[in-house]
Design a protein around this motif. Structure first.
Motif, PDB file in Angstrom:
ATOM      1  N   ASP A 190       0.972  -1.308   0.171  1.00 49.34           N
ATOM      2  CA  ASP A 190       0.105  -0.281  -0.140  1.00 49.34           C
ATOM      3  C   ASP A 190       1.107   1.095   0.132  1.00 49.34           C
ATOM      4  O   ASP A 190       2.124   1.265   0.796  1.00 49.34           O
ATOM      5  CB  ASP A 190      -0.770   0.145   0.999  1.00 49.34           C
ATOM      6  N   PRO A 191       1.040   2.011  -0.994  1.00 46.55           N
ATOM      7  CA  PRO A 191       2.033   3.034  -1.129  1.00 46.55           C
ATOM      8  C   PRO A 191       1.193   4.158  -0.305  1.00 46.55           C
ATOM      9  O   PRO A 191       1.985   5.688  -0.087  1.00 46.55           O
ATOM     10  CB  PRO A 191       1.596   3.807  -2.211  1.00 46.55           C
ATOM     11  N   ASN A 192      -0.062   4.476   0.263  1.00 46.48           N
ATOM     12  CA  ASN A 192      -0.098   5.002   0.591  1.00 46.48           C
ATOM     13  C   ASN A 192       0.266   6.163   2.123  1.00 46.48           C
ATOM     14  O   ASN A 192       1.139   4.872   3.075  1.00 46.48           O
ATOM     15  CB  ASN A 192      -2.419   5.251   1.687  1.00 46.48           C
ATOM     16  N   LYS A 193       0.365   6.717   2.713  1.00 46.12           N
ATOM     17  CA  LYS A 193       0.821   7.561   3.937  1.00 46.12           C
ATOM     18  C   LYS A 193       0.006   8.057   4.728  1.00 46.12           C
ATOM     19  O   LYS A 193      -1.386   8.564   4.307  1.00 46.12           O
ATOM     20  CB  LYS A 193       1.963   7.894   3.667  1.00 46.12           C
ATOM     21  N   LEU A 194      -0.106   8.121   5.705  1.00 43.92           N
ATOM     22  CA  LEU A 194      -0.860   8.863   7.218  1.00 43.92           C
ATOM     23  C   LEU A 194      -0.064  10.265   6.760  1.00 43.92           C
ATOM     24  O   LEU A 194       0.890  10.769   6.888  1.00 43.92           O
ATOM     25  CB  LEU A 194      -0.261   8.670   8.558  1.00 43.92           C
ATOM     26  N   HIS A 195      -1.038  11.401   6.770  1.00 50.14           N
ATOM     27  CA  HIS A 195      -0.817  13.058   6.441  1.00 50.14           C
ATOM     28  C   HIS A 195      -1.300  13.230   7.984  1.00 50.14           C
ATOM     29  O   HIS A 195      -2.886  13.682   7.679  1.00 50.14           O
ATOM     30  CB  HIS A 195      -0.825  13.828   5.328  1.00 50.14           C
ATOM     31  N   VAL A 196      -0.683  14.014   8.540  1.00 49.58           N
ATOM     32  CA  VAL A 196      -0.935  14.055  10.013  1.00 49.58           C
ATOM     33  C   VAL A 196      -0.692  15.529  10.666  1.00 49.58           C
ATOM     34  O   VAL A 196       0.253  15.422  10.510  1.00 49.58           O
ATOM     35  CB  VAL A 196      -0.664  13.041  10.972  1.00 49.58           C
ATOM     36  N   ARG A 197      -1.626  15.776  11.641  1.00 53.23           N
ATOM     37  CA  ARG A 197      -1.324  16.759  12.564  1.00 53.23           C
ATOM     38  C   ARG A 197      -0.986  16.484  13.633  1.00 53.23           C
ATOM     39  O   ARG A 197      -2.551  16.557  14.432  1.00 53.23           O
ATOM     40  CB  ARG A 197      -2.298  17.695  11.997  1.00 53.23           C
ATOM     41  N   LEU A 198      -0.568  17.169  14.312  1.00 56.24           N
ATOM     42  CA  LEU A 198      -0.421  15.926  16.211  1.00 56.24           C
ATOM     43  C   LEU A 198       0.530  16.909  16.796  1.00 56.24           C
ATOM     44  O   LEU A 198       1.021  17.926  16.613  1.00 56.24           O
ATOM     45  CB  LEU A 198       1.332  15.127  15.973  1.00 56.24           C
ATOM     46  N   GLN A 199      -0.228  17.604  17.674  1.00 51.04           N
ATOM     47  CA  GLN A 199       0.122  17.881  19.102  1.00 51.04           C
ATOM     48  C   GLN A 199       0.221  17.224  20.519  1.00 51.04           C
ATOM     49  O   GLN A 199      -0.253  16.995  20.589  1.00 51.04           O
ATOM     50  CB  GLN A 199      -1.199  19.347  19.194  1.00 51.04           C
ATOM     51  N   ALA A 293      -4.503  14.143  17.073  1.00 57.58           N
ATOM     52  CA  ALA A 293      -4.281  13.859  15.762  1.00 57.58           C
ATOM     53  C   ALA A 293      -5.605  14.216  15.324  1.00 57.58           C
ATOM     54  O   ALA A 293      -6.727  14.246  15.175  1.00 57.58           O
ATOM     55  CB  ALA A 293      -3.793  12.542  15.560  1.00 57.58           C
ATOM     56  N   HIS A 294      -5.034  15.139  14.064  1.00 56.67           N
ATOM     57  CA  HIS A 294      -6.080  15.032  12.684  1.00 56.67           C
ATOM     58  C   HIS A 294      -5.236  14.739  11.923  1.00 56.67           C
ATOM     59  O   HIS A 294      -4.515  15.080  10.900  1.00 56.67           O
ATOM     60  CB  HIS A 294      -6.583  16.534  12.875  1.00 56.67           C
ATOM     61  N   LEU A 295      -6.523  13.817  10.391  1.00 57.05           N
ATOM     62  CA  LEU A 295      -5.874  13.195   9.441  1.00 57.05           C
ATOM     63  C   LEU A 295      -6.471  13.599   8.358  1.00 57.05           C
ATOM     64  O   LEU A 295      -7.166  14.543   8.696  1.00 57.05           O
ATOM     65  CB  LEU A 295      -6.348  11.725   9.569  1.00 57.05           C
ATOM     66  N   SER A 296      -5.077  14.211   7.323  1.00 60.28           N
ATOM     67  CA  SER A 296      -6.034  14.467   5.943  1.00 60.28           C
ATOM     68  C   SER A 296      -6.986  13.855   5.566  1.00 60.28           C
ATOM     69  O   SER A 296      -7.397  14.200   4.605  1.00 60.28           O
ATOM     70  CB  SER A 296      -4.697  14.489   4.717  1.00 60.28           C
ATOM     71  N   ARG A 297      -7.697  13.024   6.005  1.00 61.80           N
ATOM     72  CA  ARG A 297      -8.416  11.626   5.055  1.00 61.80           C
ATOM     73  C   ARG A 297      -8.845  10.432   6.391  1.00 61.80           C
ATOM     74  O   ARG A 297      -8.017  10.181   6.859  1.00 61.80           O
ATOM     75  CB  ARG A 297      -8.098  11.187   3.546  1.00 61.80           C
ATOM     76  N   PRO A 298      -9.749  10.002   5.840  1.00 61.04           N
ATOM     77  CA  PRO A 298     -10.118   8.566   6.955  1.00 61.04           C
ATOM     78  C   PRO A 298      -9.456   8.066   6.970  1.00 61.04           C
ATOM     79  O   PRO A 298      -8.553   7.606   5.782  1.00 61.04           O
ATOM     80  CB  PRO A 298     -11.504   8.516   6.371  1.00 61.04           C
ATOM     81  N   GLU A 299      -8.730   7.527   8.204  1.00 62.48           N
ATOM     82  CA  GLU A 299      -7.908   5.952   7.800  1.00 62.48           C
ATOM     83  C   GLU A 299      -7.949   4.916   8.943  1.00 62.48           C
ATOM     84  O   GLU A 299      -8.855   5.500  10.034  1.00 62.48           O
ATOM     85  CB  GLU A 299      -6.047   7.207   8.438  1.00 62.48           C
ATOM     86  N   LYS A 300      -7.423   3.831   8.811  1.00 59.68           N
ATOM     87  CA  LYS A 300      -7.574   2.903   9.864  1.00 59.68           C
ATOM     88  C   LYS A 300      -6.989   2.427  10.969  1.00 59.68           C
ATOM     89  O   LYS A 300      -6.088   3.571  10.906  1.00 59.68           O
ATOM     90  CB  LYS A 300      -7.285   1.464   8.883  1.00 59.68           C
ATOM     91  N   ILE A 301      -7.797   2.636  12.109  1.00 60.04           N
ATOM     92  CA  ILE A 301      -7.118   2.696  13.953  1.00 60.04           C
ATOM     93  C   ILE A 301      -7.297   1.362  14.021  1.00 60.04           C
ATOM     94  O   ILE A 301      -8.347   0.461  13.678  1.00 60.04           O
ATOM     95  CB  ILE A 301      -7.580   3.895  14.169  1.00 60.04           C
ATOM     96  N   GLU A 302      -6.375   0.457  14.665  1.00 62.30           N
ATOM     97  CA  GLU A 302      -6.754  -0.837  15.799  1.00 62.30           C
ATOM     98  C   GLU A 302      -5.600  -0.236  17.168  1.00 62.30           C
ATOM     99  O   GLU A 302      -5.437   0.160  17.614  1.00 62.30           O
ATOM    100  CB  GLU A 302      -5.768  -1.551  14.991  1.00 62.30           C
ATOM    101  N   LEU A 303      -6.221  -1.196  17.699  1.00 68.21           N
ATOM    102  CA  LEU A 303      -6.754  -1.001  19.746  1.00 68.21           C
ATOM    103  C   LEU A 303      -6.462  -1.674  19.940  1.00 68.21           C
ATOM    104  O   LEU A 303      -6.880  -3.719  19.375  1.00 68.21           O
ATOM    105  CB  LEU A 303      -8.288  -0.272  20.296  1.00 68.21           C
TER     106      LEU A 303
END
Length: 330
Positions: A190-199, A293-303
């Protein structure tokens, strides 16, 4: 912190409940062992609650608490442990672990026995209490709704979450962690990366582009892999890992740090120089108590190894000493 574990207030015997995944345990054997150990330790008759596809453990644990349980013995995999921890949060009810899954991640990080039912149950009734930290996360969904969950081991996005999504559950049940090999291969394509704003901890918001983001309460994985080398379950902090390898050499660098530096050199004479090697552009570590964290598009998350759908943002924090777990008395 470890403290001696009294069964319950002195006015009555302690009441234990077993929350179990019926697919993961031999119920007849488990009942026999629990009945024997509870009687020997002077506890009252044990309560029993099964999980189901509709309830991975939260409702079962709440029912146990409502019925007077002082201690919940959790017999299942990482998903069952996480669900029960979510239910006991803020109640003061203690947990004991009877590792019955593939990863058994919290049990591994607490260095508990993994394949001895009798010993695990004995620890539940006669061990000591250890207070550990609990991760809490508010997940914002693509439709604008928000849900709150806990994690006892890790929360992850990117390659980590995609690997969980690509794992064949039937193969996992039959072959254990071998099932993740295929999932890793699929995820790496999967070539997609996370584009995220972090505080982090209320500081300046920063932009990042990464393959993987992991928040960890503890860092040891099966195969003696130490993904988060400085993570501790009782330090009040989470460890943040940001992975951004570039090309083949970048992935080799990440593998070297995780498999060699974190696993072999930690604790050796070379340990003093590891900090300089462990964080760079391809693999970065930080610690904190709260992350937005704020993502540029919806992303999968796991816990804790279970997929939790898609997120457009999250707010995570640590609750120090919020979970009390039974461990062996030494």
């Amino acid at each position: 912190m470890e403290t001696p574990a009294n069964p319950a207030p002195t006015s009555r015997p302690g009441v234990a409940a077993v929350v179990y995944n019926p697919i993961k345990v031999d119920l007849e054997e488990l009942r026999e062992v629990v009945t024997t150990q509870a009687g020997a330790a002077g506890w009252a008759e044990t309560l029993w609650f099964a999980t189901s596809p509709e309830d991975p453990g939260q409702e079962a644990a709440r029912s146990a608490i409502d019925n007077g349980a002082d201690l919940i013995i959790t017999a299942g995999g990482d998903g069952t442990v996480r669900a029960v921890a979510e239910a006991v949060r803020g109640t003061g009810t203690r947990m004991a672990l009877l590792p019955s899954g593939t990863g058994n991640l919290l049990a591994r990080n607490l260095k508990l026995t993994l394949n001895d039912i009798t010993h695990s149950v004995e620890v539940a009734f006669s061990g000591v209490d250890r207070e550990i930290d609990l991760g809490v996360i508010d997940i914002e969904r693509p439709d604008g709704t928000t849900s709150t969950h806990v994690f006892v081991v890790m929360a992850g996005m990117g390659l980590d979450a995609k690997m969980i999504e690509n794992t064949d559950d039937d193969l996992k049940a039959k072959a254990g962690w071998i099932a993740y090999v295929k999932a890793i291969v699929l995820s790496l394509r999967d070539p997609n990366k996370l584009h995220v704003r972090l505080q982090l901890d209320g500081g300046t918001e920063k932009r990042a582009t990464v393959h993987t983001l992991i928040l960890g309460n503890c860092g040891s994985l099966p195969g003696n892999i130490l993904l988060l080398p400085d993570a501790k379950v009782d330090d009040g902090l989470f460890d943040l890992m940001l992975m951004r390898p570039s090309g083949l050499m970048g992935w080799i660098s990440v593998w070297f740090k995780v498999a060699w530096i974190n696993r072999i050199l930690r604790g050796s004479a070379a340990d003093a120089s590891i900090g300089k090697l462990s964080s760079d552009r391809s693999l970065r570590y930080e610690t904190g108590t709260r992350l937005a964290a704020h993502l540029s598009r919806p992303e999968k998350i796991e816990l804790d190894g279970d997929g939790f759908g898609e997120a457009t943002a999250f707010n995570a924090w640590m609750e120090p000493g919020a979970l009390t777990v039974r461990v062996p008395a030494h």
